[in-house]
Motif scaffolding. Structure first.
Motif, PDB file in Angstrom:
ATOM      1  N   ASN A  26      -9.124  -4.050  -1.191  1.00 50.63           N
ATOM      2  CA  ASN A  26      -9.732  -4.456  -2.677  1.00 50.63           C
ATOM      3  C   ASN A  26      -8.867  -2.264  -3.426  1.00 50.63           C
ATOM      4  N   GLY A  27      -8.713  -3.317  -4.572  1.00 52.01           N
ATOM      5  CA  GLY A  27      -8.197  -2.551  -4.675  1.00 52.01           C
ATOM      6  C   GLY A  27      -9.435  -1.204  -5.602  1.00 52.01           C
ATOM      7  N   LEU A  28     -10.745  -1.545  -5.241  1.00 52.92           N
ATOM      8  CA  LEU A  28     -11.019  -0.081  -5.159  1.00 52.92           C
ATOM      9  C   LEU A  28     -11.002   0.532  -3.855  1.00 52.92           C
ATOM     10  N   ALA A  29     -10.535   0.700  -2.312  1.00 54.93           N
ATOM     11  CA  ALA A  29     -10.683   0.833  -1.528  1.00 54.93           C
ATOM     12  C   ALA A  29      -9.554   1.603  -1.627  1.00 54.93           C
ATOM     13  N   ILE A  30      -8.712   1.606  -1.992  1.00 57.16           N
ATOM     14  CA  ILE A  30      -7.297   1.504  -2.524  1.00 57.16           C
ATOM     15  C   ILE A  30      -7.076   2.554  -3.412  1.00 57.16           C
ATOM     16  N   SER A  31      -7.823   2.411  -4.231  1.00 53.29           N
ATOM     17  CA  SER A  31      -8.148   3.629  -4.965  1.00 53.29           C
ATOM     18  C   SER A  31      -8.703   4.748  -5.152  1.00 53.29           C
ATOM     19  N   HIS A  68       0.642  -1.285  -0.677  1.00 51.65           N
ATOM     20  CA  HIS A  68      -0.102   0.253   0.043  1.00 51.65           C
ATOM     21  C   HIS A  68       1.277   1.033  -0.260  1.00 51.65           C
ATOM     22  N   SER A  69       2.178   1.211  -0.937  1.00 44.79           N
ATOM     23  CA  SER A  69       3.168   2.468  -0.132  1.00 44.79           C
ATOM     24  C   SER A  69       2.270   3.585  -1.409  1.00 44.79           C
ATOM     25  N   ALA A  70       1.678   4.097  -2.725  1.00 43.14           N
ATOM     26  CA  ALA A  70       0.875   4.865  -2.158  1.00 43.14           C
ATOM     27  C   ALA A  70       0.301   5.475  -2.088  1.00 43.14           C
ATOM     28  N   LEU A  71      -0.512   4.736  -1.122  1.00 44.51           N
ATOM     29  CA  LEU A  71      -2.062   5.483  -0.468  1.00 44.51           C
ATOM     30  C   LEU A  71      -0.421   5.535   1.024  1.00 44.51           C
ATOM     31  N   MET A 113      -6.754  11.236  -0.200  1.00 43.79           N
ATOM     32  CA  MET A 113      -5.941  12.088   1.259  1.00 43.79           C
ATOM     33  C   MET A 113      -4.664  12.531  -0.160  1.00 43.79           C
ATOM     34  N   THR A 114      -4.947  11.867  -1.150  1.00 40.64           N
ATOM     35  CA  THR A 114      -3.322  13.104  -2.237  1.00 40.64           C
ATOM     36  C   THR A 114      -4.381  14.461  -2.481  1.00 40.64           C
TER      37      THR A 114
END
Length: 377
Positions: free
Chosen positions: A258-263, A74-77, A269-270
């Motif tokens: 999951n991928g949706l939550a990460i996106s 989860h590096s980007a998040l 946060m960005t």
């Protein structure tokens, strides 16, 4: 007045689910569509996602986010969350909602001795401790408080583990950072659940996140669920020492998000504009609707409404509110049963703030139900 004067209704109430947000089950039981219910049992904001966040989810469905495995680090998040809170990325661990992270905090708590659970309090802390055979002791909080904010944390420091919720659930009290920092100087571990803190106007001033770098015995848990009303996506994060979170990462499931939550988590946060706009929207809503709801609750005969810093309010009565709650449910209004909160019971209910029109419907329905109950007495 007796708000518990129908035995059959009371038996149903005793066997009903004791947590908020059980919309599908409640709709089925009441024989109505979910959309017809006002869910004042779950403390979510009543605003839909902004257009950019809708597009983010749609794009995630179209892109590789569902086809490939999520990034396990989860590096980007992590980097986005760390930048927002001004901490190192290694001190951030995203999770499958705050609940997953509370479970891992329970592991560390069980290894540090006895846990002090302020009561009434969130029942999930007890669940997390039971996962690891952790020992706990309830410590009662005063059930009378003023509207002055922030407030001093009322329990005396000790050497044990302590679980703090700020603002407190279910009372809505907001504790001052200074009074909580005193706990860090003596307790073996302080776990601070700040899931509702972003909703509190000026609440960030009381966050313990700026203290994490100075105290290795501190775990702060946050959630995006409450602020963005995305309970179905399950996004939370913990901020603590790099060593502690690395241990959790090594022991946890390989792909908790999951991928949706990460996106959507990365975008929230960005994009500071999206985050600040939502925070400002929520604070304006609470500043306007919160005092209105409390004032009208205080005018209801037989009801005591306690002040709150956030988007829910605790009410009590000298009599059981079990039938009162059930009759409101039959009017398609769901309130939070407080039986699962240690130290409370049938005389207490929690009401989550809604949009203006629904808050007025809630008060009107409460007035009608109370009138009928008084007529029956």
């Amino acid at each position: 007045m007796d708000l518990r004067n129908n035995y059959s209704e009371h038996i149903y109430y005793q066997n009903s689910l004791q947590h908020g947000g059980n919309l599908e089950q409640e709709a089925k039981r009441l024989g109505v569509h979910i959309s017809s219910l006002i869910d004042a049992s779950a403390s979510l904001v009543p605003f839909s996602l902004s257009s950019p966040l809708h597009r983010c989810l749609i794009n995630a469905l179209k892109d590789l986010d569902l086809k490939i495995y999520p990034d396990r680090s989860h590096s980007a998040l992590r980097e986005a969350i760390a930048k927002h809170h001004k901490v190192h990325p290694s001190m951030v661990l995203p999770g499958n909602g705050a609940s997953e992270l509370i479970t891992w905090a329970g592991r560390d708590a069980s290894q540090n001795g006895l846990s002090i659970l302020p009561s009434p309090g969130f029942s999930d802390y007890k669940r997390a401790l039971k996962c690891w055979n952790g020992k706990y002791l309830y410590s009662p909080l005063p059930l009378k408080w003023t509207s002055k904010l922030p407030q001093l944390f009322p329990l005396k420091p000790s050497k044990h583990v302590i679980w703090v919720t700020n603002p407190h659930n279910p009372t809505g009290q907001c504790w001052s950072r200074d009074s909580l920092e005193l706990l860090l100087k003596t307790h073996s571990l302080v776990i601070c659940d700040e899931a509702f803190l972003p909703l509190v106007p000026n609440g960030e001033k009381e966050s313990l996140i700026p203290l994490v770098e100075n105290y290795s015995n501190l775990i702060v848990i946050r959630s995006l669920t409450k602020l963005f009303s995305i309970a179905g996506l399950r996004i939370g994060y913990a901020i603590s020492t790099s060593k502690r979170l690395q241990q959790w990462q090594e022991l946890r499931d390989p792909w908790p998000l999951n991928g949706l939550a990460i996106s959507i988590g990365k975008m929230i946060m960005t994009d500071e504009k999206i985050l600040h706009n939502r925070i400002n929207q929520v604070h304006k809503w609470i500043n306007e609707e919160g005092p209105w709801l409390q004032s009208n609750l205080q005018n209801l005969k037989g009801i005591i409404a306690h002040p709150s810093s956030t988007n829910f309010q605790l009410i009590e009565s000298s009599q059981s509110l079990a039938i009162f709650r059930e009759r409101l449910a039959k009017k398609n209004i769901l309130l939070r049963d407080c039986s699962s909160f240690e130290g409370l019971g049938e005389n207490w209910l929690r009401i989550s703030l809604q949009k203006k029109s629904d808050n007025r419907r809630i008060i009107e329905a409460m007035q009608q139900v109370l009138k009928h109950i008084f007529e029956e007495c």
